[in-house]
Design a protein around this motif. Sequence first.
Motif, PDB file in Angstrom:
ATOM      1  N   ILE A  27      -9.359   5.592  -6.485  1.00 16.21           N
ATOM      2  CA  ILE A  27      -9.902   4.519  -5.646  1.00 16.21           C
ATOM      3  C   ILE A  27      -8.850   3.444  -5.418  1.00 16.21           C
ATOM      4  N   GLU A  58     -14.709   4.682   4.209  1.00 17.62           N
ATOM      5  CA  GLU A  58     -13.745   5.782   4.089  1.00 17.62           C
ATOM      6  C   GLU A  58     -13.616   6.250   2.639  1.00 17.62           C
ATOM      7  N   VAL A  59     -13.670   5.317   1.696  1.00 23.33           N
ATOM      8  CA  VAL A  59     -13.601   5.685   0.284  1.00 23.33           C
ATOM      9  C   VAL A  59     -14.819   6.513  -0.104  1.00 23.33           C
ATOM     10  N   GLU A  68     -14.424   0.629   2.521  1.00 23.22           N
ATOM     11  CA  GLU A  68     -15.506   1.150   1.686  1.00 23.22           C
ATOM     12  C   GLU A  68     -16.096   2.436   2.237  1.00 23.22           C
ATOM     13  N   GLU A 112     -14.279  10.034   1.112  1.00 24.54           N
ATOM     14  CA  GLU A 112     -13.281  10.766   0.331  1.00 24.54           C
ATOM     15  C   GLU A 112     -13.827  11.207  -1.022  1.00 24.54           C
ATOM     16  N   MET A 146      -6.404   4.665  -2.876  1.00 28.42           N
ATOM     17  CA  MET A 146      -6.965   4.661  -1.525  1.00 28.42           C
ATOM     18  C   MET A 146      -7.094   3.256  -0.949  1.00 28.42           C
ATOM     19  N   THR A 147      -7.318   2.261  -1.804  1.00 25.57           N
ATOM     20  CA  THR A 147      -7.574   0.893  -1.322  1.00 25.57           C
ATOM     21  C   THR A 147      -6.347  -0.003  -1.387  1.00 25.57           C
TER      22      THR A 147
END
Length: 443
Positions: A367, A384-385, A382, A388, A370-371
């Motif tokens: 996470i 898109e996470v 948020e 995924e 990704m962020t």
Amino acid sequence: MSMKTSVVAYVYAIVAAAAAALVGLYWYQPSVELKLLVGSAWLTAVSILGSALSYRVRGSTFGAVSFIPFLTAFVLYPSWATVAMVGAGWLIAEFFRPKMALKRAFNVGQIVFAGCVSIAVYGALGGKALQVDPTFRALPHVVAVVAFLLLNTLAVAAAVGLAEGKSIIRLWYEGNVAGVLYDVVAVFVVYGFARAYVDWGGWGVLTLCALIIGLRLTYQSKHQLETTNKELLELFVQTVEFRDPYTSGHSQRVRRFSRIIAEVIGLPAKEIEKVSKAALLHDVGKIHEVFAPILMKPGRLTPEERAIMELHPVKSAELVAKISELQDIVPAVRHHHENWDGTGYPDRLKGREIPLASRIIMFADTIDAMTTDRPYRKALGETEVRAELAKFRGTQFDPDICDALLQSPDFNRLFDYSDSGKILSLTQMMESIRKKVRTPAVA
């Protein structure tokens, strides 16, 4: 009703309940034997001493060892006058440190309310003033002490729960489960201190003072050692991260995410702390010189470079293993890159062979990746996470943890960077409120 308003209203309710309980005790038994108040006066003085010797826990939060004298005073002479004296003494003690008026009102109010209930229970179950009859009556004594401690801790948990919108019962449990043994010991210590005063008078009080000071020094030394160890670990982690400009603060963020995820799946406080330590230290092996040129490389890695980087969990685990107090988190550090389907590294563990803490850190680590902005892409949001995590459920991620996290209302806490992932103390919560909005209670 906003958080601020609900907390202020709650504090007012506690103060009102304390006043009503005190009036109720007075109405039930208004007469007072002044000679029996002498012991309570001495013990109140001792409690003020305990407050003056409180020690810094974090920021403006302080720890103290003052509740034992309170409880001793209550069983020595269970009267409304004793509670009033203790309340007045605690109000004086509150002025040893700069605090909000609202905080002082809460502290005094909850002590008085818990004291009144404790004394009422003690009397209802047949308890007698120990200065009159020093016989140990187990049922009233135990129930009275437990009632006081229960109300005292629940009052604080309720204040934090209202402020943060969290479960009061869960906050209470997580904040007190580690101290259950101390509470059990307190039941007998209270009676022992009361008998010390009954049998030895002033010398008993001096003994109590010496024990209070000894406890204070012991607790403070223990806390200072823990704080120093924690700060050294964090300094070490920051030193490692200086090598990689794109992951500065990475370990702290992974720790925060890991704590939130561990709370979401319902781990107890002790296990959350283990996960938190492992998350903080999961990448310390990157300090090894073999990783330095790769960490400084701005672009994507070659297969050879990636193979070298896949050694970092092993190096991290080897470093953590050198600290005797961290042996229990070594597996969590070593296996934080293992995938649920067995395609991870370094040992290709699969499914529940992977330590639970490692599975949690895998989520947190991914996470954060990704962020965080990288040279080759922008940080994901948020939505898109979520997509995924769902995409790699059952391959990279533990499906049970994935489902719990995606379905939890706490998922958005991962994107709230004002959320430390930790429970705030009442002092910290009150000060946070004061910085945002001034109220008539604190003006």
